[in-house]
Design an enzyme around this catalytic site. Structure first.
Site, mmCIF file in Angstrom:
data_model
loop_
_atom_site.group_PDB
_atom_site.id
_atom_site.type_symbol
_atom_site.label_atom_id
_atom_site.label_comp_id
_atom_site.label_asym_id
_atom_site.label_seq_id
_atom_site.Cartn_x
_atom_site.Cartn_y
_atom_site.Cartn_z
ATOM 1 N NE ARG A 131 -4.328 -1.452 1.751
ATOM 2 C CZ ARG A 131 -5.142 -1.994 2.648
ATOM 3 N NH1 ARG A 131 -4.867 -1.893 3.925
ATOM 4 N NH2 ARG A 131 -6.216 -2.627 2.264
ATOM 5 C CE LYS A 158 -23.359 -14.363 7.165
ATOM 6 N NZ LYS A 158 -23.689 -13.445 8.266
ATOM 7 N N GLY A 170 -9.599 -6.941 -0.781
ATOM 8 C CA GLY A 170 -9.936 -7.744 0.390
ATOM 9 C C GLY A 170 -9.416 -9.158 0.294
ATOM 10 N N GLY A 187 -13.904 -3.027 0.290
ATOM 11 C CA GLY A 187 -15.207 -2.382 0.457
ATOM 12 C C GLY A 187 -15.490 -1.402 -0.665
HETATM 13 P P1 AMP Z 1 -16.666 -12.166 2.010
HETATM 14 O O1 AMP Z 1 -16.125 -11.237 3.026
HETATM 15 O O2 AMP Z 1 -18.145 -12.170 1.901
HETATM 16 O O3 AMP Z 1 -15.987 -12.034 0.659
HETATM 17 O O4 AMP Z 1 -16.333 -13.624 2.521
HETATM 18 C C1 AMP Z 1 -15.042 -14.093 2.724
HETATM 19 C C2 AMP Z 1 -15.135 -15.216 3.701
HETATM 20 O O5 AMP Z 1 -15.975 -16.226 3.175
HETATM 21 C C3 AMP Z 1 -13.807 -15.891 3.982
HETATM 22 O O6 AMP Z 1 -13.437 -15.602 5.289
HETATM 23 C C4 AMP Z 1 -14.109 -17.357 3.806
HETATM 24 O O7 AMP Z 1 -13.605 -18.164 4.835
HETATM 25 C C5 AMP Z 1 -15.624 -17.411 3.811
HETATM 26 N N1 AMP Z 1 -16.157 -18.573 3.101
HETATM 27 C C6 AMP Z 1 -15.877 -18.960 1.852
HETATM 28 N N2 AMP Z 1 -16.491 -20.102 1.549
HETATM 29 C C7 AMP Z 1 -17.214 -20.465 2.628
HETATM 30 C C8 AMP Z 1 -18.059 -21.560 2.929
HETATM 31 N N3 AMP Z 1 -18.277 -22.531 2.037
HETATM 32 N N4 AMP Z 1 -18.621 -21.601 4.153
HETATM 33 C C9 AMP Z 1 -18.384 -20.640 5.047
HETATM 34 N N5 AMP Z 1 -17.588 -19.559 4.830
HETATM 35 C C10 AMP Z 1 -17.007 -19.473 3.632
#
Ligand code: AMP
Length: 397
Positions: free
Chosen positions: A37, A202, A355, A378
């Site tokens: 960064r 999610k 991220g 973000g």
């Molecule tokens: P996000 O911040 O929404 O991009 O999510 C990233 C997070 O999703 C990471 O910390 C991963 O560990 C989690 N992740 C990815 N695949 C899965 C899964 N199958 N079940 C639960 N968590 C997950």
């Protein structure tokens, strides 16, 4: 979207305030473990130095308690690294808008650099406090935003401060310009076929981005925890996998909308299932349509990787946002790592959201093989959602 560029500003002999993102990771001894960064801010800083101006640098760092100074959140480590990288003295203020900053800023001569202390030591920063914005603005003749990673936040140093400079005296730095240009081209003028690989935990976190992307892409490839809400919407057994019950209908509607728009929508066909959410869990490769009860899908399986390899073969633009599995655990990182290799080898423009996705690509050393890796998780997600960032809007032509 056209932004005011640092190149259009008259900087000669001016005092220039550059908002950077120096929020670098450190180890338990306070040593910087990744200075990317800081290095990505250098082109703007060097350009400004060439214009014979004096430079005031400001950034947030970590999450200190507002109004409380803490040694571990001090930007002094960044000051030392800037000194090493630029091979010149960096004056360092022991406060943000206090006596130290005021005195040093006043005495700053052309060709000199002053770094202010952590902006978040002041409560006014995150509150976008007008008085604090005015105090920051009073240091300089020109304002430059080069902190893409915080431009989605309406904070004093990216939003409020801009009100104190007219169009001729504020602009985007090279890093911000590059980020905005990549996402603008991606969303408005992508070379087709255009595929979006969307993963992460999610559906709720990526819902708006998916809705905004659907009319713009040719293919969507889903991975990560969010896949299970979609699979459940199609009536499949997902065992104990992560599901957002309140979004099952919404997920079904997205699948329908994709079909209506002629967008190919792919879900994992197999997954690495685990008995528990743990690195030492037993695992099985199972069909994504029949995850045994009590088991949870924590990564995409081999057949899915092969399917996604084929689906991506002809694409000319790829956007990847969100890991394919729980990549933090070695056992569930293979799907994400393989997708990283597949994307890296494509003859296409490949854009990686910031991220987690940026971290995992960098961790396995595939970063140089991608066309562009965003520095803001973000901020890039909000661009994908179609939003205009509060730190970018005041710099639009
Ligand atoms: P996000 O911040 O929404 O991009 O999510 C990233 C997070 O999703 C990471 O910390 C991963 O560990 C989690 N992740 C990815 N695949 C899965 C899964 N199958 N079940 C639960 N968590 C997950």
């Amino acid at each position: 979207m056209k932004l005011l560029s640092v190149k259009e500003c008259d900087l000669f002999q001016k005092k220039v305030f550059i908002r950077c993102d120096f929020n670098v990771p450190t180890d338990e001894f306070g040593n910087i473990t990744d200075d990317r960064r800081i290095r990505s801010a250098l082109s703007t800083i060097k350009y400004c130095l060439d214009q014979e101006c004096s430079i005031i640098l400001a950034s947030h760092f970590g999450r200190p308690k507002a109004g409380v100074f803490s040694t571990e959140d001090s930007l002094s480590c960044v000051s030392r690294r800037l000194h090493q990288l630029l091979k010149m003295e960096i004056q360092f203020a022991s406060d943000v808008v206090g006596e130290s900053a005021k005195t040093l800023a006043k005495g700053l001569k052309s060709g000199e650099i002053l770094l202010l202390e952590n902006l978040r030591f002041e409560a006014g920063e995150t509150k976008n406090d007008p008085e604090f914005s005015a105090a920051l603005a009073s240091f300089a003749d020109v304002y430059i935003n080069d902190a893409f990673g915080v431009s989605h936040r309406a904070h004093a140093s990216v939003a409020g401060i801009t009100e104190h400079f007219d169009m001729a005296h504020k602009a985007a730095g090279f890093l911000l310009l590059k980020e905005i240009e990549f996402f603008d081209t991606l969303l408005e003028r992508p070379v087709r076929p255009f595929a979006a690989i969307v993963g992460g935990s999610k559906v709720s976190g990526k819902l708006e981005a998916l809705v905004n992307l659907l009319p713009r892409v040719d293919k969507v490839l889903i991975g990560g925890g969010m896949a299970f809400t979609f699979l459940k919407a199609l009536g499949h057994d997902v065992g104990n996998s992560l599901v957002e019950d309140d979004l099952i209908d919404e997920a079904g509607k997205i699948i329908e909308e994709a079909a209506r728009l002629g967008v190919k929508f792919y879900l994992p066909v197999d997954v690495v299932a685990a008995e528990k959410f743990s690195a030492d869990s037993h695992t099985r490769m199972v069909s994504s349509q029949e995850i045994p009860s009590g088991w949870m899908g924590l990564d995409i399986g081999i057949a899915t990787v092969e399917l996604y390899r084929e689906v991506l073969e002809d694409v000319k633009t790829v956007l990847w946002n969100g890991p394919m599995g729980v990549f933090e655990m070695e056992k569930f990182a293979k799907g994400s790592n393989k997708i990283a290799h597949i994307v890296a080898e494509l003859d296409a423009t490949t854009v990686v959201g910031g991220g987690d996705t940026a971290d995992l690509v960098q961790r396995i050393g595939m970063d140089d093989a991608m066309s562009f890796i965003s520095t803001g998780g973000g901020a890039s997600l909000e661009l994908l959602e179609g939003k205009v960032l509060p730190g970018v809007k005041p710099l639009m032509k």
